[in-house]
Design a protein around this motif. Structure first.
Motif, PDB file in Angstrom:
ATOM      1  N   MET B  80       1.113  -1.247   0.008  1.00 59.16           N
ATOM      2  CA  MET B  80       0.421  -0.254   0.147  1.00 59.16           C
ATOM      3  C   MET B  80       0.528   1.246  -0.270  1.00 59.16           C
ATOM      4  O   MET B  80       0.207   2.156  -0.303  1.00 59.16           O
ATOM      5  CB  MET B  80      -1.241   0.018   0.981  1.00 59.16           C
ATOM      6  N   ASN B  81       1.849   1.438   0.934  1.00 60.64           N
ATOM      7  CA  ASN B  81       2.914   2.178   0.984  1.00 60.64           C
ATOM      8  C   ASN B  81       3.716   2.430  -0.750  1.00 60.64           C
ATOM      9  O   ASN B  81       3.769   3.670  -1.198  1.00 60.64           O
ATOM     10  CB  ASN B  81       3.926   2.241   1.959  1.00 60.64           C
ATOM     11  N   ARG B  82       4.084   1.602  -1.460  1.00 58.23           N
ATOM     12  CA  ARG B  82       5.098   1.917  -2.026  1.00 58.23           C
ATOM     13  C   ARG B  82       3.379   2.225  -3.840  1.00 58.23           C
ATOM     14  O   ARG B  82       3.760   2.884  -4.703  1.00 58.23           O
ATOM     15  CB  ARG B  82       5.136   0.305  -2.749  1.00 58.23           C
ATOM     16  N   PHE B  83       2.454   1.487  -3.190  1.00 65.69           N
ATOM     17  CA  PHE B  83       1.358   2.601  -4.256  1.00 65.69           C
ATOM     18  C   PHE B  83       1.081   3.563  -3.922  1.00 65.69           C
ATOM     19  O   PHE B  83       1.489   4.361  -5.244  1.00 65.69           O
ATOM     20  CB  PHE B  83       0.029   1.592  -4.445  1.00 65.69           C
ATOM     21  N   ALA B  84       0.905   3.938  -2.951  1.00 69.73           N
ATOM     22  CA  ALA B  84       0.151   5.367  -2.572  1.00 69.73           C
ATOM     23  C   ALA B  84       1.612   6.574  -2.565  1.00 69.73           C
ATOM     24  O   ALA B  84       1.309   7.432  -3.544  1.00 69.73           O
ATOM     25  CB  ALA B  84       0.316   5.693  -0.919  1.00 69.73           C
ATOM     26  N   VAL B 101       5.383  -6.816 -10.401  1.00 71.00           N
ATOM     27  CA  VAL B 101       4.476  -7.649  -9.159  1.00 71.00           C
ATOM     28  C   VAL B 101       3.843  -7.119  -8.481  1.00 71.00           C
ATOM     29  O   VAL B 101       3.266  -7.937  -7.237  1.00 71.00           O
ATOM     30  CB  VAL B 101       6.390  -8.008  -8.448  1.00 71.00           C
ATOM     31  N   LEU B 102       4.944  -5.420  -8.003  1.00 71.69           N
ATOM     32  CA  LEU B 102       3.752  -4.695  -7.301  1.00 71.69           C
ATOM     33  C   LEU B 102       2.146  -4.591  -7.244  1.00 71.69           C
ATOM     34  O   LEU B 102       0.970  -5.012  -6.655  1.00 71.69           O
ATOM     35  CB  LEU B 102       4.468  -3.074  -7.120  1.00 71.69           C
ATOM     36  N   VAL B 103       1.705  -4.925  -8.663  1.00 70.75           N
ATOM     37  CA  VAL B 103       0.268  -4.297  -9.566  1.00 70.75           C
ATOM     38  C   VAL B 103      -0.432  -5.940  -8.917  1.00 70.75           C
ATOM     39  O   VAL B 103      -1.528  -5.983  -8.573  1.00 70.75           O
ATOM     40  CB  VAL B 103       0.005  -4.028 -10.818  1.00 70.75           C
ATOM     41  N   ALA B 104       0.244  -6.925  -8.876  1.00 74.76           N
ATOM     42  CA  ALA B 104       0.057  -8.280  -8.912  1.00 74.76           C
ATOM     43  C   ALA B 104      -0.922  -8.473  -7.811  1.00 74.76           C
ATOM     44  O   ALA B 104      -2.044  -8.987  -7.016  1.00 74.76           O
ATOM     45  CB  ALA B 104       0.799  -9.665  -9.626  1.00 74.76           C
ATOM     46  N   ASN B 105       0.390  -8.141  -6.933  1.00 81.11           N
ATOM     47  CA  ASN B 105      -0.365  -8.200  -5.593  1.00 81.11           C
ATOM     48  C   ASN B 105      -0.942  -7.083  -5.078  1.00 81.11           C
ATOM     49  O   ASN B 105      -1.779  -7.830  -4.431  1.00 81.11           O
ATOM     50  CB  ASN B 105       1.513  -7.955  -4.630  1.00 81.11           C
ATOM     51  N   LEU B 106      -1.220  -6.263  -6.293  1.00 77.39           N
ATOM     52  CA  LEU B 106      -2.375  -5.098  -5.475  1.00 77.39           C
ATOM     53  C   LEU B 106      -4.144  -5.993  -6.000  1.00 77.39           C
ATOM     54  O   LEU B 106      -5.022  -5.939  -5.270  1.00 77.39           O
ATOM     55  CB  LEU B 106      -2.395  -4.002  -5.902  1.00 77.39           C
ATOM     56  N   ALA B 107      -3.739  -6.936  -6.518  1.00 78.14           N
ATOM     57  CA  ALA B 107      -5.233  -7.509  -7.325  1.00 78.14           C
ATOM     58  C   ALA B 107      -4.832  -8.298  -6.972  1.00 78.14           C
ATOM     59  O   ALA B 107      -6.165  -9.558  -7.822  1.00 78.14           O
ATOM     60  CB  ALA B 107      -4.006  -7.867  -9.357  1.00 78.14           C
ATOM     61  N   ASN B 138      -2.124   2.030 -13.300  1.00 79.54           N
ATOM     62  CA  ASN B 138      -2.662   1.974 -13.998  1.00 79.54           C
ATOM     63  C   ASN B 138      -3.757   1.157 -15.452  1.00 79.54           C
ATOM     64  O   ASN B 138      -4.098   0.377 -15.600  1.00 79.54           O
ATOM     65  CB  ASN B 138      -3.855   3.033 -14.376  1.00 79.54           C
ATOM     66  N   LEU B 139      -2.852   0.868 -16.384  1.00 82.06           N
ATOM     67  CA  LEU B 139      -2.844  -0.020 -17.417  1.00 82.06           C
ATOM     68  C   LEU B 139      -2.816  -1.397 -17.010  1.00 82.06           C
ATOM     69  O   LEU B 139      -2.838  -1.810 -17.256  1.00 82.06           O
ATOM     70  CB  LEU B 139      -2.120   0.744 -17.980  1.00 82.06           C
ATOM     71  N   VAL B 140      -1.322  -1.708 -16.304  1.00 85.56           N
ATOM     72  CA  VAL B 140      -1.132  -3.437 -16.084  1.00 85.56           C
ATOM     73  C   VAL B 140      -2.329  -3.537 -15.329  1.00 85.56           C
ATOM     74  O   VAL B 140      -3.200  -4.549 -15.279  1.00 85.56           O
ATOM     75  CB  VAL B 140       0.573  -3.312 -14.838  1.00 85.56           C
ATOM     76  N   TRP B 141      -2.779  -2.382 -13.884  1.00 87.53           N
ATOM     77  CA  TRP B 141      -4.279  -3.168 -12.970  1.00 87.53           C
ATOM     78  C   TRP B 141      -5.523  -3.598 -14.263  1.00 87.53           C
ATOM     79  O   TRP B 141      -6.275  -4.027 -14.127  1.00 87.53           O
ATOM     80  CB  TRP B 141      -4.804  -1.766 -12.404  1.00 87.53           C
ATOM     81  N   LEU B 142      -5.887  -2.439 -15.326  1.00 85.42           N
ATOM     82  CA  LEU B 142      -6.709  -2.294 -15.986  1.00 85.42           C
ATOM     83  C   LEU B 142      -7.030  -3.655 -17.251  1.00 85.42           C
ATOM     84  O   LEU B 142      -7.767  -4.463 -17.203  1.00 85.42           O
ATOM     85  CB  LEU B 142      -7.083  -1.232 -16.635  1.00 85.42           C
TER      86      LEU B 142
END
Lengths: 142, 215
Positions: B80-84, B101-107, B138-142
């Motif tokens: 969360m901190n890295r994302f923020a 890796v961060l976006v995959a963890n968030l998702a 955002n693009l990877v998340w979408l």
């Protein structure tokens, strides 16, 4: 009389701790770590209340509640959720959920709701028995 | 510089909101487990005061549960901190694999709800991406939202960064429902984020792969 509870949650560590605490309060607890397993256990046994997690993989709590109430309208279901939106709460109540509690839940509040669920279930069973007796009395010429 | 965010409309804010909601939900689950284990200790204490012996193995199990959930919460909060902090700079150099890796963890929680496993493959050599990290996340998340919605339960979706002589690519493999065109749910958002990053997308339906061309 000890309450028969089915606890459905995909968080296995939550299931084991919560069931141990309920057993310490003289409840008979069965657990299921998925909605599918929960539905199978409801079909196989009789419960005073089902404690159901709202957010689970594949089949969520609302969908599970819908199936449970279709198959057994008298079943008392208490939903547990991390974050319930007002919309989800209203939907759950419309579908016949007895109550909705937010995680982390207070065991005493949950125990009270389970006792209410058991009392409601007993009332329903008594009513059904009365109706059955009335029917028998009306059809038999005693 | 905020024009980069103006261009993507509500997509960036929605992304931030969805990630925040998912994190708070996961933390609530962690708190619920900690709460029940604290309750167990309370029950054991009450029983001990009444004269029941305390089982050291039972105490050990409870302590291990606390430790496990504290590590879990720590990982969630680190992500969360890295994302923020990804909105701190409009442009910087980031390691593409680290970001993926961060976006995959968030998702991961969203994927788990659909019984889909997210995996990442590290490139042989680190691949650097220069641009807006938040927009790339955002693009990877979408793309992952799209993958999770269109892929059957039980499947694994893998994210593979690649650097060729002419381009930086991110392959998302294991996706169902790919045609020549994407089965878009939020096409305006995806197109806007792609445009803001100067990125392109290509599908390989036979290989179940969506490839992002990042420049």
């Amino acid at each position: 009389m000890s309450e028969k509870i089915l606890l459905i949650d995909d968080e296995v560590d939550f299931l084991s701790a919560m069931s141990e605490r309920m057993k310490a309060r003289d409840m008979q607890v069965t657990t299921a770590s998925s909605a599918k397993e929960g539905l199978e256990k409801v079909a196989a046994g009789s419960f005073d209340a089902v404690i159901l997690d709202l957010a689970m993989p594949e089949m969520d709590g609302i969908e599970t509640l819908k199936i449970l109430k279709e198959k057994n309208p008298d079943l008392q279901v208490i939903l547990l959720t991390g974050h319930a939106t007002i919309k989800q709460g209203i939907e759950a109540m419309k579908l016949g959920a007895m109550d909705l509690l937010e995680k982390p839940a207070d065991i005493n509040a949950l125990t009270e709701k389970i006792k209410t669920a058991q009392a409601k279930k007993m009332l329903i069973v008594e009513k059904k028995n009365e109706e059955m007796i009335r029917k028998i009395m009306a059809t038999k010429g005693w | 510089m905020t024009a980069q965010y103006d261009g993507i409309g509500g997509s960036g804010l929605q992304f931030f909101g969805k990630v925040s909601a998912s994190i708070s939900h996961e933390l609530k689950n962690v708190l619920a487990i900690i709460n029940e284990n604290a309750g167990l200790l309370e029950d054991l204490t009450v029983a001990a005061r009444r004269g029941s012996p305390i089982d050291p193995d039972r105490l050990d199990r409870t302590v291990r549960n606390f430790t496990k959930q504290i590590h879990r919460a720590d990982e969630i909060l680190k992500n969360m901190n890295r994302f923020a902090h990804s909105v701190d700079q409009f442009e910087c150099r980031v390691d593409l694999h680290d970001l993926v890796v961060l976006v995959a963890n968030l998702a991961a929680r969203k994927a788990a709800m659909g019984r889909i496993l997210l995996e990442t493959t590290a490139p042989a050599q680190p691949i650097q991406f220069t641009g807006n990290p938040f927009l790339l996340e955002n693009l990877v998340w979408l793309c992952l939202e799209l993958a999770i919605a269109s892929t059957s339960a039980g499947r694994t979706v893998t994210l593979i960064p690649e650097k060729t002589a002419s381009a930086t690519l991110l392959h998302i493999t294991g996706m169902d429902g790919l045609g020549e065109k994407l089965p878009l749910q939020n096409d305006a958002g995806l197109e806007a984020v792609c445009a803001a990053l100067g990125a392109g997308m290509a599908t390989d339906p036979a290989g179940n792969t969506l490839t992002l061309r990042l420049g």
